[in-house]
Design a protein around this motif. Sequence first.
Motif, mmCIF file in Angstrom:
data_model
loop_
_atom_site.group_PDB
_atom_site.id
_atom_site.type_symbol
_atom_site.label_atom_id
_atom_site.label_comp_id
_atom_site.label_asym_id
_atom_site.label_seq_id
_atom_site.Cartn_x
_atom_site.Cartn_y
_atom_site.Cartn_z
ATOM 1 N N ALA A 333 -13.441 9.466 -3.421
ATOM 2 C CA ALA A 333 -14.871 9.081 -4.341
ATOM 3 C C ALA A 333 -16.128 9.886 -3.401
ATOM 4 C CB ALA A 333 -14.708 7.360 -3.617
ATOM 5 N N GLY A 334 -15.737 9.522 -1.821
ATOM 6 C CA GLY A 334 -16.889 10.142 -1.118
ATOM 7 C C GLY A 334 -17.679 9.743 -0.264
ATOM 8 N N CYS A 335 -17.496 8.423 -0.125
ATOM 9 C CA CYS A 335 -18.187 7.348 -0.204
ATOM 10 C C CYS A 335 -16.423 6.245 0.834
ATOM 11 C CB CYS A 335 -18.694 7.002 -0.735
ATOM 12 S SG CYS A 335 -17.731 5.259 -1.938
ATOM 13 N N ARG A 336 -17.430 5.333 1.513
ATOM 14 C CA ARG A 336 -16.659 4.638 2.351
ATOM 15 C C ARG A 336 -15.510 3.452 1.451
ATOM 16 N NH1 ARG A 336 -19.570 1.742 7.140
ATOM 17 N NH2 ARG A 336 -19.780 3.778 7.337
ATOM 18 N N PRO A 337 -14.078 3.483 1.811
ATOM 19 C CA PRO A 337 -13.712 2.131 0.962
ATOM 20 C C PRO A 337 -13.180 1.219 2.087
ATOM 21 C CG PRO A 337 -12.213 4.071 1.308
ATOM 22 C CD PRO A 337 -13.575 4.687 1.636
ATOM 23 N N THR A 338 -13.293 -0.032 1.175
ATOM 24 C CA THR A 338 -12.631 -1.105 1.873
ATOM 25 C C THR A 338 -11.646 -1.444 1.005
ATOM 26 O OG1 THR A 338 -13.988 -2.459 0.888
ATOM 27 C CG2 THR A 338 -15.199 -1.792 2.308
ATOM 28 N N VAL A 339 -10.299 -2.017 1.810
ATOM 29 C CA VAL A 339 -9.436 -2.445 1.368
ATOM 30 C C VAL A 339 -9.372 -3.875 0.893
ATOM 31 C CG1 VAL A 339 -8.212 -3.501 3.541
ATOM 32 C CG2 VAL A 339 -7.044 -2.636 1.913
ATOM 33 N N VAL A 340 -9.097 -3.559 -0.820
ATOM 34 C CA VAL A 340 -9.090 -5.393 -0.550
ATOM 35 C C VAL A 340 -7.575 -5.449 -1.335
ATOM 36 C CG1 VAL A 340 -9.338 -5.981 -3.190
ATOM 37 C CG2 VAL A 340 -10.923 -3.672 -2.597
ATOM 38 N N ALA A 341 -6.420 -5.166 -1.467
ATOM 39 C CA ALA A 341 -5.251 -5.322 -1.118
ATOM 40 C C ALA A 341 -3.777 -4.562 -0.642
ATOM 41 C CB ALA A 341 -4.694 -6.384 -2.757
ATOM 42 N N VAL A 342 -3.182 -4.708 -0.309
ATOM 43 C CA VAL A 342 -1.879 -4.438 -0.143
ATOM 44 C C VAL A 342 -0.878 -4.972 -1.053
ATOM 45 C CG1 VAL A 342 -0.444 -3.124 1.358
ATOM 46 C CG2 VAL A 342 -3.004 -3.907 2.166
ATOM 47 N N ASP A 343 0.448 -4.140 -1.583
ATOM 48 C CA ASP A 343 1.116 -5.576 -2.514
ATOM 49 C C ASP A 343 2.508 -3.939 -2.738
ATOM 50 O OD1 ASP A 343 -0.752 -3.744 -4.869
ATOM 51 O OD2 ASP A 343 1.267 -4.380 -5.512
ATOM 52 N N ASP A 344 3.644 -4.477 -2.738
ATOM 53 C CA ASP A 344 4.578 -4.152 -2.708
ATOM 54 C C ASP A 344 5.300 -2.775 -1.992
ATOM 55 O OD1 ASP A 344 6.838 -3.835 -5.019
ATOM 56 O OD2 ASP A 344 6.302 -2.771 -5.494
ATOM 57 N N ILE A 345 4.581 -2.985 -0.906
ATOM 58 C CA ILE A 345 5.626 -2.383 0.122
ATOM 59 C C ILE A 345 7.502 -2.165 0.256
ATOM 60 C CG2 ILE A 345 5.466 -1.068 2.161
ATOM 61 C CD1 ILE A 345 2.470 -1.950 2.398
ATOM 62 N N LEU A 346 7.623 -1.664 0.012
ATOM 63 C CA LEU A 346 9.487 -1.775 -0.038
ATOM 64 C C LEU A 346 9.539 -0.711 1.336
ATOM 65 C CD1 LEU A 346 11.969 -2.294 -1.022
ATOM 66 C CD2 LEU A 346 12.597 -0.570 -2.677
#
Length: 432
Positions: A333-346
Amino acid sequence: MMLCPRSLILDRVLKSAVTFPYRKFSMSQISQQGKVPDMAEVRNKLREIVGGSTNWQDHQQVLAERAALSQYLARSQDQLPTKRMKDSMIEAHLPLGSQPALREKYLNSHNSVRFGRILEDLDCLGVLICYSHTWNKELKRSPLSIVTALVDKIDMRKNIIYPDCDIKFTGHVTWVGKTSIEATMHMSQYQDGVYTDVLDATFVMVARDPENKRAAFVNPLKPEGPEEEAIFHQGEVNKTRRVELSTASLLKVAPTAEERTLVHDQFLSTLDTRRVSFHGRILPPNSVWMEDAKLKGLEICHPEERNIFNRIFGGFLMRKAYELGRANACAFAGCRPTVVAVDDILFSKPVEIGSLLLLSSQVCYTEGMYVQVRVHSEVLDPLTRQHNTTNVFHFTFRLEKDVPAVVPQSYGESMLYLDGKRHFDGTMRSHC
């Protein structure tokens, strides 16, 4: 962001959390004694419970000693005493504000907290919560090997985690099967005189024998009152949802009719209208080929990153996968991301010491200002050259601007696209 009814119930229950009933493992007691209650302390408590060693050279002896604990395993769940939710309630503090020396480990270059470190802490705390549910005070050590099987979901309720404000974790067991345990945790941060909500996390742990070879029974859970009944029922709903998602996996069954139409429309949008051919593909405006939205990494699995069972610590794997996924979203994206969710890590297979860990991150779906990233991890045995998948991670990020669409070219990439869309849609529904 509005909270779902379950989050409101958990807020009330978790805010009444008591300290861990076995005081020698109490994180609040550590804080009162003036010690630094970081996750290294949690690991020390876990080592006490299972009899783990801090010296890698002693691990074979420790494994032999743990094998002798098999005699204390229950032959059925009926042999184990029923536990209550409050029996496993734990409150742990991460004093980033009151103990500045601790900040360096958690600080990132943007003067915020490294979320990967928080994932490590949640994993440690989740295991400790499950041990508190199964603990037999008549034994010096637990015969169970409790390991992370799945990170069901982590929902962010605040975008910024400050590096100079104390953090509080609370959590307890919310559902129990015969050999599996669901632990729900809540994280808040102290600012301007009050604790504000940061995230909710749901982990699923499994119990195995002392040698971590076969499943072992855990104590049943008896909810008390309507609020706990609702929480326990939600645990049943979560289990059913996980089974349904696994059954409907695109690795097992064909996409739905709606999904097939979406893939075909996407394919048509890439055809060159000047050529009557299925092979002439062009990139639509404001789009990126999925093949060009990848980032890869390699980790050598040293003993330093082992857990109490002398395998690579699951929190370490999550941290590395998150950091690679975030870097991929940032580069895309060329910009700083912020985490919204983490899910379904198996967690499919354990990672052995000495393995080569190959991480592959893929931006698989985008919508507006959101990016869905999938990180696939596998181990390579350098001697046999065999590859084995160990984990698949799913992260949802929000960017500072609208991002390009990611476009698949092959059928396999189209399945990744649909899988990413499913995870993204699920995240957005839970945040409604």
